[in-house]
Motif scaffolding. Structure first.
Motif, short mmCIF file in Angstrom:
data_model
loop_
_atom_site.label_atom_id
_atom_site.label_comp_id
_atom_site.label_asym_id
_atom_site.label_seq_id
_atom_site.Cartn_x
_atom_site.Cartn_y
_atom_site.Cartn_z
N GLU A 91 0.74 -1.14 -0.23
CA GLU A 91 0.17 -0.11 -0.01
C GLU A 91 0.88 1.43 -0.24
OE1 GLU A 91 -4.02 1.21 2.66
OE2 GLU A 91 -1.75 1.04 3.26
N THR A 92 1.94 1.49 0.98
CA THR A 92 2.71 2.48 1.39
C THR A 92 4.47 1.14 1.18
OG1 THR A 92 2.97 2.18 3.12
CG2 THR A 92 1.79 3.25 1.92
N GLY A 93 5.76 2.07 1.08
CA GLY A 93 6.69 1.79 0.20
C GLY A 93 6.49 0.65 2.33
N LYS A 94 6.26 1.15 2.95
CA LYS A 94 6.22 0.46 4.35
C LYS A 94 5.53 -0.58 5.08
CE LYS A 94 7.48 5.04 6.36
NZ LYS A 94 6.88 6.05 8.19
N ASN A 95 4.71 -1.25 4.23
CA ASN A 95 3.53 -2.31 4.55
C ASN A 95 3.35 -3.14 3.31
OD1 ASN A 95 1.20 -0.40 3.88
ND2 ASN A 95 0.91 0.46 5.18
N SER A 96 2.60 -4.00 3.71
CA SER A 96 2.41 -5.45 2.75
C SER A 96 2.02 -5.96 3.21
CB SER A 96 4.10 -5.65 1.98
OG SER A 96 4.30 -6.75 3.19
N PHE A 97 0.61 -6.58 2.66
CA PHE A 97 -0.06 -7.81 2.71
C PHE A 97 -0.12 -8.49 1.56
CE2 PHE A 97 -1.30 -3.35 4.88
CZ PHE A 97 -1.53 -3.69 5.47
N GLU A 98 -0.40 -10.39 2.20
CA GLU A 98 -0.52 -10.88 1.38
C GLU A 98 -1.84 -11.94 2.38
OE1 GLU A 98 4.27 -12.26 1.41
OE2 GLU A 98 2.81 -14.16 1.25
N TYR A 99 -2.23 -12.03 1.04
CA TYR A 99 -3.58 -13.06 1.39
C TYR A 99 -2.88 -14.79 0.30
CZ TYR A 99 -8.60 -14.80 1.77
OH TYR A 99 -8.74 -15.53 1.78
N SER A 100 -3.15 -15.94 1.13
CA SER A 100 -2.90 -17.18 -0.01
C SER A 100 -4.12 -17.80 -0.14
CB SER A 100 -2.03 -18.07 0.64
OG SER A 100 -1.21 -17.03 0.83
N GLY A 101 -5.46 -17.77 0.36
CA GLY A 101 -6.86 -18.05 0.41
C GLY A 101 -7.18 -18.91 1.57
N GLU A 102 -7.99 -19.25 1.38
CA GLU A 102 -8.59 -20.60 2.34
C GLU A 102 -8.52 -21.14 2.01
OE1 GLU A 102 -9.85 -19.87 4.79
OE2 GLU A 102 -10.23 -17.91 4.65
N ASN A 103 -8.18 -22.97 1.77
CA ASN A 103 -7.42 -24.15 1.98
C ASN A 103 -7.91 -24.91 0.77
OD1 ASN A 103 -5.76 -24.44 3.78
ND2 ASN A 103 -7.34 -25.46 5.42
N SER A 104 -9.39 -24.24 0.44
CA SER A 104 -9.90 -24.89 -0.63
C SER A 104 -10.44 -23.63 -1.98
CB SER A 104 -11.95 -25.06 -0.42
OG SER A 104 -12.81 -24.27 0.03
N GLU A 105 -9.68 -23.30 -2.06
CA GLU A 105 -9.80 -22.13 -3.00
C GLU A 105 -8.38 -22.09 -3.96
OE1 GLU A 105 -12.04 -17.79 -1.25
OE2 GLU A 105 -9.85 -18.16 -0.68
N GLY A 106 -8.43 -21.05 -4.64
CA GLY A 106 -7.85 -21.36 -5.71
C GLY A 106 -8.18 -22.61 -6.62
N ASN A 107 -7.63 -22.88 -7.81
CA ASN A 107 -8.18 -23.26 -8.93
C ASN A 107 -6.46 -24.56 -9.27
OD1 ASN A 107 -9.00 -23.96 -11.37
ND2 ASN A 107 -7.85 -22.70 -12.73
N ARG A 108 -7.47 -25.62 -8.77
CA ARG A 108 -6.27 -27.20 -8.81
C ARG A 108 -5.94 -27.64 -10.46
NH1 ARG A 108 -3.84 -26.65 -4.18
NH2 ARG A 108 -5.47 -26.61 -2.41
N GLN A 109 -4.16 -27.37 -10.23
CA GLN A 109 -4.47 -27.95 -11.18
C GLN A 109 -3.87 -29.68 -11.73
OE1 GLN A 109 -3.70 -25.70 -14.34
NE2 GLN A 109 -4.90 -24.85 -13.37
#
Ligand code: NI
Length: 146
Positions: free
Chosen positions: A128-146
């Motif tokens: 958001e700024t040079g000082k802070n960052s945020f990460e999100y990896s979804g819940e276990n079942s989210e995302g598109n399995r290959q």
């Protein structure tokens, strides 16, 4: 078990947007105390940097896990077109009732990009700024399995 040829690909995107941090669940006084100057009714802007990480197996024919042009087009359509030079509070339906903090922005962008067809979305990281960052990896079942 994961394949030894699984690779992660990270790509950075940028957009500029304004927001106002204000919760309908809090009183005016509480909003002021919790969000400080970010509660200013006129809002303020940020130059967001979003890193999108996807993973997949290396295609032996192309040597790639996904075509960057495909990823760019998908991100353009599902994120940049909707957020760049916009008011997150007013222009993005998800933030009509949800405070547009960067935490919530991570979750919203993950939801918007998780169906990318060519690779699995691993995580969204936002500066958001040079000082802070945020990460999100979804819940276990989210995302598109290959
Ligand atoms: Ni802000």
């Amino acid at each position: 078990m994961s394949s030894p040829l699984k690779i992660e690909l990270g790509r950075r995107y940028r957009f500029s947007a304004s927001h106002r941090l204000h919760s309908a669940h809090l009183t005016e006084e509480e909003n002021c105390r919790v969000f400080g100057k970010c509660n200013n009714p006129y809002g303020h802007g940020h130059n967001y940097v979003v890193e999108v990480t996807v993973s997949g197996n290396v295609d032996p024919a192309t040597g790639m896990i996904a075509n960057l042009a495909d990823l760019d087009a998908y991100v353009e359509r599902n994120m940049l077109d909707e957020f760049d030079l916009k008011s997150l509070n007013e222009d993005v339906p998800a933030f009509r009732d949800t405070v547009p903090t960067t935490e919530n922005l991570c979750i919203e962008i993950f939801q918007r990009l998780k169906s990318f067809p060519s690779a699995k979305l691993e995580r969204i990281r936002i500066e958001e700024t040079g000082k802070n960052s945020f990460e999100y990896s979804g819940e276990n079942s989210e995302g598109n399995r290959q």
